[in-house]
Design an enzyme around this catalytic site. Structure first.
Site, mmCIF file in Angstrom:
data_model
loop_
_atom_site.group_PDB
_atom_site.id
_atom_site.type_symbol
_atom_site.label_atom_id
_atom_site.label_comp_id
_atom_site.label_asym_id
_atom_site.label_seq_id
_atom_site.Cartn_x
_atom_site.Cartn_y
_atom_site.Cartn_z
ATOM 1 N N GLY A 1 0.747 -1.357 0.030
ATOM 2 C CA GLY A 1 -0.130 0.166 0.025
ATOM 3 C C GLY A 1 0.734 1.222 0.111
ATOM 4 O O GLY A 1 0.176 2.294 -0.344
ATOM 5 N N GLU B 1 3.723 -6.785 1.653
ATOM 6 C CA GLU B 1 3.466 -7.132 0.098
ATOM 7 C C GLU B 1 3.532 -5.888 -0.599
ATOM 8 O O GLU B 1 2.502 -5.699 -1.127
ATOM 9 C CB GLU B 1 2.541 -8.138 0.075
ATOM 10 C CG GLU B 1 1.388 -7.844 0.738
ATOM 11 C CD GLU B 1 0.363 -9.127 0.620
ATOM 12 O OE1 GLU B 1 0.600 -10.195 0.453
ATOM 13 O OE2 GLU B 1 -0.794 -8.890 1.151
ATOM 14 N N PRO B 2 4.671 -5.287 -0.916
ATOM 15 C CA PRO B 2 4.552 -3.976 -1.797
ATOM 16 C C PRO B 2 4.340 -4.335 -3.346
ATOM 17 O O PRO B 2 5.095 -5.466 -3.628
ATOM 18 C CB PRO B 2 5.824 -3.235 -1.421
ATOM 19 C CG PRO B 2 6.781 -4.414 -0.898
ATOM 20 C CD PRO B 2 5.890 -5.484 -0.437
ATOM 21 N N GLY B 3 3.616 -3.741 -3.724
ATOM 22 C CA GLY B 3 3.640 -3.644 -5.395
ATOM 23 C C GLY B 3 4.198 -2.464 -5.993
ATOM 24 O O GLY B 3 5.292 -2.344 -6.535
ATOM 25 N N ARG B 4 3.393 -1.475 -5.972
ATOM 26 C CA ARG B 4 3.586 -0.192 -6.360
ATOM 27 C C ARG B 4 4.944 0.515 -6.222
ATOM 28 O O ARG B 4 5.711 1.085 -6.935
ATOM 29 C CB ARG B 4 2.584 0.952 -6.242
ATOM 30 C CG ARG B 4 2.433 2.044 -6.943
ATOM 31 C CD ARG B 4 1.627 3.182 -6.454
ATOM 32 N NE ARG B 4 0.347 2.531 -6.011
ATOM 33 C CZ ARG B 4 -1.048 2.694 -6.881
ATOM 34 N NH1 ARG B 4 -0.742 3.037 -8.083
ATOM 35 N NH2 ARG B 4 -1.985 2.090 -6.350
ATOM 36 N N TYR C 1 -9.053 6.055 -12.614
ATOM 37 C CA TYR C 1 -8.672 6.744 -11.318
ATOM 38 C C TYR C 1 -8.661 8.139 -11.263
ATOM 39 O O TYR C 1 -8.225 8.880 -10.206
ATOM 40 C CB TYR C 1 -7.717 6.005 -10.532
ATOM 41 C CG TYR C 1 -7.622 4.570 -10.391
ATOM 42 C CD1 TYR C 1 -8.481 3.827 -9.750
ATOM 43 C CD2 TYR C 1 -6.646 3.855 -11.224
ATOM 44 C CE1 TYR C 1 -8.585 2.527 -9.922
ATOM 45 C CE2 TYR C 1 -6.551 2.522 -10.968
ATOM 46 C CZ TYR C 1 -7.378 1.979 -10.528
ATOM 47 O OH TYR C 1 -7.166 0.529 -10.657
ATOM 48 N N CYS D 1 -10.742 5.647 -29.318
ATOM 49 C CA CYS D 1 -11.871 6.371 -30.081
ATOM 50 C C CYS D 1 -12.711 6.525 -28.570
ATOM 51 O O CYS D 1 -13.781 5.875 -28.368
ATOM 52 C CB CYS D 1 -12.719 5.291 -30.682
ATOM 53 S SG CYS D 1 -11.755 5.463 -32.387
ATOM 54 N N GLU D 2 -12.252 7.509 -27.599
ATOM 55 C CA GLU D 2 -13.013 7.645 -26.534
ATOM 56 C C GLU D 2 -12.569 8.988 -25.837
ATOM 57 O O GLU D 2 -11.199 9.410 -25.821
ATOM 58 C CB GLU D 2 -12.436 6.531 -25.347
ATOM 59 C CG GLU D 2 -13.052 6.506 -24.109
ATOM 60 C CD GLU D 2 -13.953 5.431 -23.995
ATOM 61 O OE1 GLU D 2 -14.110 4.571 -24.807
ATOM 62 O OE2 GLU D 2 -14.320 5.439 -22.768
ATOM 63 N N TYR E 1 0.602 -1.428 -12.431
ATOM 64 C CA TYR E 1 -0.692 -1.403 -12.975
ATOM 65 C C TYR E 1 -1.054 -0.670 -14.028
ATOM 66 O O TYR E 1 -1.892 -0.156 -14.369
ATOM 67 C CB TYR E 1 -1.358 -0.627 -11.653
ATOM 68 C CG TYR E 1 -1.147 -1.182 -10.509
ATOM 69 C CD1 TYR E 1 -1.894 -2.605 -10.184
ATOM 70 C CD2 TYR E 1 -0.928 -0.495 -9.381
ATOM 71 C CE1 TYR E 1 -1.761 -3.145 -9.064
ATOM 72 C CE2 TYR E 1 -0.803 -1.097 -8.293
ATOM 73 C CZ TYR E 1 -1.100 -2.487 -8.001
ATOM 74 O OH TYR E 1 -0.701 -3.210 -7.031
HETATM 75 N N1 LLP Z 1 -1.612 -7.035 -1.038
HETATM 76 C C1 LLP Z 1 -2.807 -6.957 -1.468
HETATM 77 C C2 LLP Z 1 -3.652 -8.086 -0.972
HETATM 78 C C3 LLP Z 1 -3.364 -6.147 -2.769
HETATM 79 O O1 LLP Z 1 -4.574 -6.504 -2.942
HETATM 80 C C4 LLP Z 1 -2.614 -5.482 -2.970
HETATM 81 C C5 LLP Z 1 -3.087 -4.243 -3.991
HETATM 82 C C6 LLP Z 1 -1.034 -5.111 -2.665
HETATM 83 C C7 LLP Z 1 -0.773 -6.123 -1.572
HETATM 84 C C8 LLP Z 1 -0.063 -4.144 -3.208
HETATM 85 O O2 LLP Z 1 -0.345 -2.980 -3.046
HETATM 86 P P1 LLP Z 1 0.438 -1.794 -3.457
HETATM 87 O O3 LLP Z 1 1.555 -1.901 -2.631
HETATM 88 O O4 LLP Z 1 0.529 -1.866 -4.968
HETATM 89 O O5 LLP Z 1 -0.176 -0.569 -3.229
HETATM 90 N N2 LLP Z 1 -4.882 -0.854 -9.948
HETATM 91 C C9 LLP Z 1 -4.837 -0.013 -8.921
HETATM 92 C C10 LLP Z 1 -4.369 -0.359 -7.634
HETATM 93 C C11 LLP Z 1 -5.079 -1.776 -7.231
HETATM 94 C C12 LLP Z 1 -4.463 -2.534 -6.037
HETATM 95 C C13 LLP Z 1 -4.848 -3.812 -5.736
HETATM 96 N N3 LLP Z 1 -4.306 -4.399 -4.780
HETATM 97 C C14 LLP Z 1 -4.223 1.289 -9.284
HETATM 98 O O6 LLP Z 1 -3.865 1.173 -10.425
HETATM 99 O O7 LLP Z 1 -3.729 2.131 -8.504
#
Ligand code: LLP
Length: 443
Positions: free
Chosen positions: A250, A292-295, A336, A363-364, A392
């Site tokens: 997050g 569990e970082p993604g972004r 978003y 086309c949007e 993402y």
């Molecule tokens: N863990 C779980 C269970 C999650 O659902 C997510 C993200 C993460 C970890 C990773 O979160 P992060 O560190 O990336 O914030 N498509 C949206 C973001 C959706 C996030 C979904 N879950 C966007 O483009 O902003």
């Protein structure tokens, strides 16, 4: 708190030609060789972010810890393999992402399988692979209780709880508030733990929660730590073999000037410190801490290169410049209202003094990548760079208007490696079926 105002990848610089370079390569060269739109991932930036998580956890947490990459941000083999090399685990949310992680060589004991509606086929795959399953609801739990005894080992589970924590981010990406589709409601936890105690065929090792994404505040994560440790203590008390706590991801990133997320180390310190203190207060052994970082791992490492095509000036209103991609390769602005930072890569040394709006090719009308941004005088044929596109973007990309999805390259010290092929027209038509009776004209 240490801020993180990084928008450009670490190796991005302006070279002697006045062009933007990344990973030691001129972006004009990259675009010439691989075409546009092109995702360009800077290996150093991604490895550095991985190392920051690993090191910060080792420093800030007194127990065992593991960072796992939330691969929903961008699950392709090369990126899964790269984070594996850095010692991270991987979180997956579908059979497809699981296949990516396994094929990239990630060990099953470092893979966590999430999802609020995993199919029985997906659960069977996950169980066969031996990964940890993050159980989201009763339906899934009962399916696992049925499937578990057919296996030669006892499946390993975490339970996802809805912590009832609100945070400030886009409502579509909040997940921790009570009215969320994810996880067990706190009111059910007592019954849930009693049920799990009576399931010798399931080995539930701890708890998971995730409160949302693109969050700049630390307090909600610190509150989450306390909520989770309280529930963890309750589970231990009811006799569950708990030893892990997963606090989700997050942490936000900086997309535009003014965004002010904490640095990775500051986030880890705040979250891990809160978990450690809450455990110490409750007299608990430190659970293995997982985040569990993604972004925050992948977003800043990537930029997207587009070629500028048509332009249109609406007198007294605005000038549009159109690029050869758009909402199909980056659906975040239209979904978003997400904002980005851009520059003209072949004029990176020129003043950004022209106010323009960057439109996609779809086309949007809403297919606008950047509204009212300052760029160096843009002309057809220029190369536009949009920063911070690692998370993402490809993961949510589509073929809207039958536009092929871009290629991606990984750059490092003057070398570019292809990590994703550009889709072709043949790829786009591959799944189509044309019944023979539709060929020709009706009799
Ligand atoms: N863990 C779980 C269970 C999650 O659902 C997510 C993200 C993460 C970890 C990773 O979160 P992060 O560190 O990336 O914030 N498509 C949206 C973001 C959706 C996030 C979904 N879950 C966007 O483009 O902003």
């Amino acid at each position: 708190m240490a801020p993180n105002q990084q928008i450009r990848p670490l190796t991005a610089c302006v070279n002697a030609q006045g062009h933007l370079a990344i990973g030691g390569i001129d972006t004009v060269t990259l675009a010439g060789q691989w075409g546009t739109p092109l995702y360009v991932v800077d290996e150093l930036t991604l490895r550095t972010a991985c190392r920051e998580y690993v090191q910060a956890l080792a420093t800030a947490y007194p127990g065992a810890a593991l960072a796992i990459y939330a691969s929903k941000a961008w699950n392709i083999l090369a990126l899964c393999a790269l984070v594996r090399q850095e010692g991270l685990g991987i979180d997956v949310v579908s059979a497809g992402e699981l296949a990516g992680a396994l094929q990239a060589g990630v060990a099953a004991d470092k893979i966590y399988f999430h999802g609020n509606n995993k199919s029985e086929a997906e659960l069977t795959l996950a169980l066969t692979a031996g990964v940890t399953i993050v159980v989201d609801n009763w339906f899934e739990l009962k399916t696992l209780a049925r499937l578990g005894p057919q296996l030669s080992y006892i499946p390993r589970l975490l339970v996802r709880v809805t912590p009832g924590i609100e945070c400030h981010t886009h409502e579509y990406i909040q997940t921790g508030h009570l009215d969320s589709k994810f996880g067990f409601d706190p009111n059910e936890i007592g019954d849930l733990f009693s049920y799990l105690v009576d399931q010798p065929g399931l080995h539930c090792v701890g708890l998971h929660a995730h409160i949302g994404s693109q969050i700049f505040e630390l307090q909600p994560h610190q509150d989450l730590a306390q909520v989770l440790v309280d529930l963890y203590a309750k589970g231990l008390h009811q006799g569950l073999p708990f030893c892990e706590l997963n606090v989700g991801g997050g942490l936000g990133v900086c997309y535009v000037a003014g965004d002010d997320p904490p640095a990775i180390a500051a986030w880890v310190e705040a979250v891990a410190g809160s978990v450690a203190r809450a455990c110490a207060r409750a007299g608990l052994d430190y659970p293995k801490l997982i985040c569990e970082p993604g972004r925050s791992l992948i977003a800043n490492s990537c930029l997207t290169l587009y070629q500028v095509g048509s332009t249109k000036t609406v007198p007294g209103v605005r000038t549009y410049i159109a690029v050869d991609g758009g909402m199909s390769d980056n659906p975040r602005p239209i979904t978003y209202g997400a904002r980005y930072t851009a520059l003209i890569a072949n004029k990176a040394d020129q003043a950004a003094d022209q106010l323009v709006t960057v439109a996609g090719k779809h086309c949007e009308s809403g297919d606008i990548l950047l509204k009212d941004v300052l760029l160096a005088q843009p002309e057809s044929g220029d190369l536009l760079t949009v920063f911070t596109t690692g998370a993402y973007n490809y993961a949510m990309a589509s073929n809207y208007n039958r536009v092929p999805r871009p290629a991606a390259v990984l750059v490092n010290e003057g070398e570019a490696s292809l990590i994703l092929q550009r889709e072709t027209t043949a790829d786009l038509l591959r799944q189509d079926c044309l019944p023979p009776r539709l060929m020709g004209m009706p009799e």
